[in-house]
Each structure stands twice: as C-alpha cells, then as structure tokens.
Design a protein around this motif. Structure first.
Motif: not given
Lengths: 690, 198
Positions: A275-293
């Motif tokens: 895992l090399d970047t934060p991920y956030v699940r949106r609409d059921g799918k994990l998407a790369a994100s930022t730390w602050n987000d």
C-alpha cells in the motif's frame, strides 16, 4: 577453577576446560584457525583437514577441531609446516572445485574463496578433468550446484541434529560421493534455509536470491524479525529501496544463529502488494486519494460518535504504533480496543502471558508439557531449542492437543481439556513426571487460549504449573507461546478493552448489529471481511491483504523493515528494529499516522517525535526501555476461569507459510506451500532418529 | 568405480519371505535395544540374496525394519559396491581385473563376457547371465579368476571360462575352484618340494 588445563598457543598461555578441542583453545588464545567442516553448533566431523596445527612432540600435524587438549600442550598455528599442510589440503580441495567464482552466488562471502586467498597456490598442478556432479533437487528454497561441494557434511549434520529431519545424506563414496536428499525430495523442514548459510562454498545457495545481487553492493541493516513471536535477530540486505534478502544474526539467547524459512525467505513479500498511497472507497470502489482527504473522510465518520468507534490491533505492528493507537482511543474516550484479533484469553499480570522460562532457559528444563501448541510451525527456531534440549537426553516431553511431528519424541497423552483436568487431578502418569522434575516446563499455545473457555484452560495450566512445582523463586516453568510479534507489546501497553469496553468478539458482534459504526483495523488481517458487518472500516497497514480489501479508508504504513520500532518477543524481551529501507510512496511510519489523524479528530496526541512518544510509552511500561533485557515477571496468577468444556484443542497455524499479510504476498512462500502439498503423502515420520 | 545410482525402473514393492523375516529378527536381536541400525548390512545383504539386487522399496523396507531414516539406509547401500543397485542375471559374474589377474589374462575373460553376455551390466535375454568387472577378490594365486554368485572359479582360460558359463547356463553342475588340474592353490602339476618326507 583448579581443574582447568593450561595450553600454550603460539607462545600465549590459555587455561581451558578439560575436553576442549585444540581449535577452541586456539580461538581462546586469539589464533584464527581456518575450517570448513567444523561448526560450533554441530557435531565434529573432522573431514576437511583444513584446521591442521602443529603440536609439540606430535609426529604429524593434528586436526585441531577433533583433538582434545592435553595438559601443558604446546600448539603452533603459524609455522611453515602448518602452512604447508594447509596448502596441501587446499590444493586437494581445489582439484575438483570448479573455477566459477565469477558466476557463483557465494562469491564474495565464500569460505573457500577467502581461505584460498591465504592457502591457495597460484596455479594448479592437476591437469586431469575435474569431476562433475549432477544438480540435485532440494525444493523451492535451496538451489544446488553440487559440483562445487567439498563434502564438509555440515548440511547433513544440520538436518540430522538441529532440524531433526534426517533427509540429507551422502551417497556413494570417495570421488563419487554426492550430497543429496532421499530421492531428491524437498527438505521437509521449516528450518531448511539454514543449510545455505552453513554451506562454506556455493553448492547450496538461496534459490529466490539467485543471481540477483552481489554481497558487496548490498546495504546491510541489523534488525529484528517479526514473522513469529520469537523475535529472531536478522540482517536485511537492501539495494536501493528494495530488500534483496534476509539473513540471520547470532543471538545466543534467542535464535542462536538459525532462522526459520518464513523469516528468511519472506522478503519478496516486502516488495509486492504494498500500500503506497491512501485509498478511500467511493461508490463501492477504492480509489487512490491523499492523506488530508482520507483523514477528512475518517473525521466525518468519527467526530461526535467516538462511543461507536472500536479498534483492533494486528499481529505485525510495533509497540510505538500500538501505544499511539491506545493514546488516540483514550483521548477519544472509546474503550472498545483489543490487540488480540485471534480472541486469545490473555491479559492480567505479565507472567500470565510470557514465555517465562525464556528460550535459553529451555536448555535447563528437565520435563516439558505442551498444551495446544505445535512449536514446530508456530516458532520453528524455538522448536529447535526444545530439540536441542531433547538431544541432551533425560527430557520427557508430553503433548496435549492435535498430534504433530515435532522432530523429537513426544508422548501424545490427549487431545483436549479432559487430559488437562486429569493431570490437574493427579490422575495421569505424566503429572508425576512433572512433579518429580526439578525444573518442569509447561508450554501453552494459542490453540488452547483462543477458545471460549480460554480463561479456564489458562487457569488450569497455571494451577498445574503451581502444583508441579514449576513456579519457584529460582525457576519459572509457565510459558505462553505467542504467534504474533506484536502481541506481548500490545498486552504490556494495555491494548485491552477499557471500562465497559468490548473485546474482539464483542466488537465484531457490535459491528454486525450496528452498535459499533467505525472500526480501525491496525494491521489486523486475520478477521474475515464479512465479520465486520456494515461498519465503516479504516485499515492502517502495509500490505493489501484481507483488511485492506474490506476497508473503506486505507492508510498506508511502514513494514517492519522500514521503521525503527520496538517489538517484544514471547519471552518479554524488547528489541528494536532498524530501518533498512524507506516505506514506499506515501506510506508513513505507524505512529505518525495516528499523530496526524489525532489532529483531524481534534484530540491531538501530545508527542511530535518518536522519542517523545517513547518517553510516554516507557512511563506506562518501563521495561520496554531496557532493550534486549527480560524483566522477570514473577509468578503467574490463575484468572477466574469458570469451567472447561471438553472439546479437543484445535490447530493454531493451519499453514506455516501463510500466517500474515507479508507472507501471503510472497511468491516464495506460495511456492513452499505448493511444494509441501505435493510431497508424497506416504512420508516417513521423522524425529527420534538422532 | 563410477557413480552408483538407484536403478531407473523400480518394482512397486518389496517384502521379505517369512524365512528371511525370521532370519532378520535373529540378526537384529544381536544388537542391544536402540542399536538395531547396526543390522543394516546383514539385512540389506539378505534382501539382495532374495532378489538378486537392491531395489528402492527393498532399501526402504529394511530402513523401516530398523527404525532408521531412509537416507541413512541409502547411504549404506550406495557406499558398498557389493550391493547391486541394478538387476543382475541368475549367474552374476564378478570378474577380477586387478593387476595379477590382468597379467594372467583377465582381458581374455572379458572378451568372453562381451561375446557371451554383452557389456557390463547387461543381462542376457534368458536372464541367466550378467557380469561386472571388480577389483581384487583376493585369489591372486589362482589368477585369473571370477566370482559367480557365491563361488570362485579360478585358473581360468578363455576356453574353460566359456565352458563354465555354458554349463551354468545349461543348468549343469560345475566344480568350483581351479578349472585346470590344480588342487586348490598347490603348484600346478603336483608338489615340487617336501616330496620325500613320509
């Protein structure tokens, strides 16, 4: 002591115990003796003849590894005749040794290469054909180039004596002698990788490491292993950011100089599935994100609903991270915290959950009862220590639980709690064995403790230890064998349910019913995704494994080779890892993640550096500050247990090669598991053959 | 000598005959408890006597009987050249090729073997004969000689050796020992000294 023997080595007088070999006496005197077959931890073979020395009044040079010292012996290690003798030996060794150092993986760290520098001739007088030997198959870990073998038999002795799987041997004789396994089967051992270190030449080398790097281009970092709860000393070799291999380091009190295959060959797992970047699940799918987000998404879920927040810490996490998580949960006021993702019923005084005898202490024990554990797969290095004690003789061992081949003689006296109850009531023969032993050991495994009646089993085991005289001011024979490197630190730091808090089972139940809405999984990957119901899951960890698949937010953290952190092994020995490489991409050290998250949750943790964190941590658990020191825990105290159900103990480790996210990411471990599965079912039992 | 390997085609299984099992128990009982492994050579030898050669299942069976690791038994079986790791003929000829026999015509005997049997290790189609060159068998005084199964046949010539093989193959009785007029290792043509003493 008066019965010590005086020996003179190169004019230096030393006093040694009777029975010491000349080689050991020479080492004591500071004289270096070249050797190939001799190894401190194996029996003496005396077949390479490289350790020849001159002894006054002896007619011929003497093989110093196999000859005991005599009173007033005068030894010379640097004379012309010694040099001539060793040069002769070296010339014979090199007659059949191929000149392939440039393409040999052992090049640069080869005993033969090094010693040929001192004792090799400049040219060969032999003009016949060198012998050639067919490669032998030895499984997915050990690569063989048997033409290079010099027949020191270290691997044969290791397999027979230390690993307890007498499957390597020498067939044929004389010039035709060949080292092989029976019918070229893969070695059925969790310790097989050690033959690679033992091989003084390039005959047995590491298959996964083959042709990937040269020793002199690697950065070597001395650190601690976390694949099991033994905390073996290791050295991680890196090139750039990438871990290239893992080697054992000597630690007499922990792993001696051995290492289990999982600890040694797991490194490719450190480079994959990261895992090399934060991920956030949106609409059921994990998407790369930022730390602050990612932090903002979490804050939205948690703020104002801290009572519906729970956290579970996993198996590979460090003390610093666990302390930061605990501090965060305390600040938020949530009591739902647990570091026992397997549900083991362990808490209370330290002595209740430590391997109190210590690993080195096994050698002093004189009887052993194993309850619900299979040390061979749960802690292979520790199992070797038990085998070492077994090989010394006079060591009755009994076992309650699922039958297993532990590589030494064990009388399997029962499958579950009924036998334990019999022992406690003194109605079983082994109860007397324990009672009559001076220093009996009782080893309780996680299979006995992760049950609903774990408290009762623990209480019974402690009671049995007390009844057997295993607990005294000079001897503590009560031992818990952990599986997770993180666990003891977690228990030491109190990552347990607080007032009115829920434990792992309670958290999972509440997550399903909706009483808990957010769960922080801190490296906890052994929990099935469905068990978490509809809860919002924050996963903090290094590998994309079960936890990450279920997560709604992923915060990437550092693996054990990428941070300087404290781990406490099953003995209660705090040890510090060192950073061999930086974490990949956006991944950060664990404590920093909790510190940053606390800002977003408006409960800022009051430490800004890892040093400040440790000051606070040491205030809670002062013994963590004393690295590599075991703080004696005193006597265990039987918890209020209730009654034991009469079920048999299960198996804690189903598959040795897949016990944690890093191992599951490793292709080498997968290959090992496959090879083990393919092994002929009609295997011969091992163990008692010494 | 060359590299010795297990034979490429192995039988499914091996079992001692009841008599041999009894015999093996006697051998094993010679050694104290815990030292049964000492009986490895007699047992392997008996297995070879029964089958003519040592198969992998036979080695495994013996190891199991002695409670020792298979590898340890294999080491012994491959170490000693008297253990045949490949099938042999009913009459297994071990032909001495060491210097005294060689000087006295061992090469002629080899030619006979090649003519009648084939190369070393080959078995004749009727399964009766196979041969192997071995080192000194300790009968130099009657050179050249061969050992066929348990017996020595000495003072051979190409003709007499061929006759021996032909007769054995035909199931005829063949006298062991010198194949010329000699009596054991006495001088050829009778005694030459100490004749007058009565």
């Amino acid at each position: 002591m008066s019965d010590r023997i005086k020996v003179t080595v190169d004019g230096i007088d030393v006093e040694v115990e009777p029975g010491t070999t000349i080689l050991q006496a020479c080492e004591e005197a500071g004289a270096e003796i070249p050797r190939f077959c001799y190894h401190e931890r194996l029996s003496v073979a005396g077949n390479c003849r490289m350790c020849l020395v001159e002894v006054e009044r002896a007619p011929k040079p003497v093989a110093s590894c196999a000859a005991p010292v005599a009173p007033d012996m005068v030894v010379f290690t640097q004379t012309d005749s010694v040099k001539a003798a060793r040069e002769g030996v070296m010339e014979f060794l090199l007659i059949n040794h191929p000149l392939d150092c440039p393409i040999c993986d052992q090049g640069g760290e080869c005993d033969l290469q090094d010693q040929a520098l001192g004792y090799g001739g400049d040219a060969s007088r032999f003009d016949g054909n060198k012998r050639a030997v067919e490669e032998k198959h030895m499984g997915p870990l050990v690569k063989t180039i048997m033409t290079r073998c010099i027949h020191c038999t270290r691997c044969v002795r290791f397999a027979t004596e230390v690993a307890g799987v007498p499957e390597i041997g020498a067939i044929g004789r004389g010039e035709d002698m060949e080292i092989t396994t029976y019918l070229e089967a893969a070695l059925d051992s969790e310790m097989s990788g050690n033959v690679i270190d033992l091989c003084p030449v390039g005959a047995l080398t590491s298959k996964p490491y083959a042709y990937t790097a040269r020793p002199w281009e690697l950065k070597k970092t001395e650190t601690i292993d976390v694949m099991d709860a033994v905390g073996s000393s290791i050295r991680v070799d890196t090139r750039g950011r990438e871990a290239m291999r893992i080697m054992p380091r000597n630690h007499d009190d922990v792993n001696e100089e051995w290492l289990s295959d999982k600890s040694r060959f797991v490194w490719d797992g450190l480079n994959t599935q990261r895992l090399d970047t934060p991920y956030v699940r949106r609409d059921g799918k994990l998407a790369a994100s930022t730390w602050n987000d990612a932090f903002a998404v979490i804050a939205e879920k948690i703020n104002g609903k801290a009572d519906k927040l729970a956290a579970i810490a996993g198996d590979l996490v460090c003390a610093e991270g666990q302390f930061a998580l605990k501090s965060l949960m305390d600040n938020l006021g949530s009591p739902h915290l647990d570091c026992r993702q397997d549900g083991a019923k362990l808490s209370g005084p330290r002595a209740n959950y430590l391997f109190n005898t210590t690993i080195a202490g096994i050698e002093e024990a004189d009887a052993l009862l194993i309850i619900g554990a299979n040390p061979r797969v749960e802690a292979p290095v520790l199992n070797s220590r038990i085998r070492k004690r077994f090989m010394m003789g006079q060591f009755p061992i009994a076992m309650i639980g699922a039958p297993a081949d532990l590589t030494y003689d064990v009388s399997h006296i029962g499958a579950g709690t009924d036998t334990l109850a019999d022992l406690l009531a003194g109605q079983h023969g082994f109860a007397d064995v324990l009672k009559n032993a001076e220093r009996p050991m009782i080893l309780v495994g996680q299979a006995a403790l992760t049950r609903d009646d774990g408290d009762a089993v623990l209480a019974a085991a402690i009671q049995l230890a007390e009844n057997s005289g295993a607990i005294s001011p000079t001897w503590n024979g009560f031992n818990v064998l952990h599986l997770a490197a993180a666990r003891v630190a977690g228990l030491d730091l109190g990552l347990l349910p607080g007032e009115g808090g829920k434990d792992t089972a309670g958290i999972l139940q509440a997550a399903k019913s909706g009483d808990v809405e957010t769960v922080i999984l801190y490296g906890a990957d052994e929990i099935a995704g469905a068990a978490l119901g509809e809860a919002f899951v924050v996963y903090i960890g290094s590998h994309g494994d079960r936890g990450a698949h279920r997560a709604d937010v992923i915060l990437p953290s550092a693996a054990y080779t990428e941070k300087q952190a404290i781990y406490v092994n099953t003995e209660g020995r705090p040890q510090m890892t060192e950073r061999a490489a930086f974490p990949p991409g956006e991944a950060r050290e664990d404590w920093k993640i909790f510190r940053a998250l606390s800002d977003h949750l408006a409960v800022t943790l009051d430490f800004d550096t890892v040093e400040a964190l440790r000051v606070k941590m040491f205030a809670v658990a002062p013994h963590l500050a004393q690295l590599d020191h075991i703080e004696p825990a005193g006597a265990p105290q039987a918890p209020e247990g209730g009654a034991m159900t009469s079920d048999a103990f299960g198996v804690a480790v189903e598959d040795f090669y897949f016990t944690n996210p890093i191992a599951r990411a490793s292709a080498t471990m997968a290959a090992c598991a496959k090879a083990k599965g393919e092994r002929a079912p009609a295997k011969q039992g091992t163990g008692s053959h010494g | 000598m060359s590299v010795r390997r297990l034979h490429a085609t192995q039988p499914e299984s091996f079992a001692f005959t009841p008599e041999n099992i009894e015999w093996s128990k006697g051998q094993i009982s010679k050694y104290p408890e815990g030292r049964q492994a000492s009986a490895i050579i007699p047992l392997l030898w008996q297995a070879q006597k029964q089958e003519g050669w040592l198969s992998e299942p036979a080695i495994r069976t013996v190891a199991d009987m002695l409670d020792m690791p298979y590898m340890r038994a294999l080491e012994v079986a491959t170490f000693y050249t008297m253990f045949n790791l490949s099938p042999v003929g009913e009459f297994f000829v071990q032909l001495c090729g060491t210097t005294p026999c060689w000087l006295r015509g061992a090469d002629d005997l080899k030619s006979v073997c090649r003519k009648m049997i084939g190369e070393q290790g080959d078995i004749t189609e009727d399964g009766k004969l196979s041969w192997l060159e071995v080192e000194c068998l300790g009968a130099c005084v009657n050179a050249p000689m061969v050992q066929i199964n348990d017996d020595f046949y000495e003072d051979l010539t190409a003709e007499s050796f061929e006759q021996v093989l032909t007769d054995l193959r035909a199931g005829k009785e063949v006298a062991t020992g010198p194949q010329n007029t000699r009596h054991t290792s006495e001088p050829e043509g009778g005694l030459t000294v100490l004749k007058g003493t009565k």
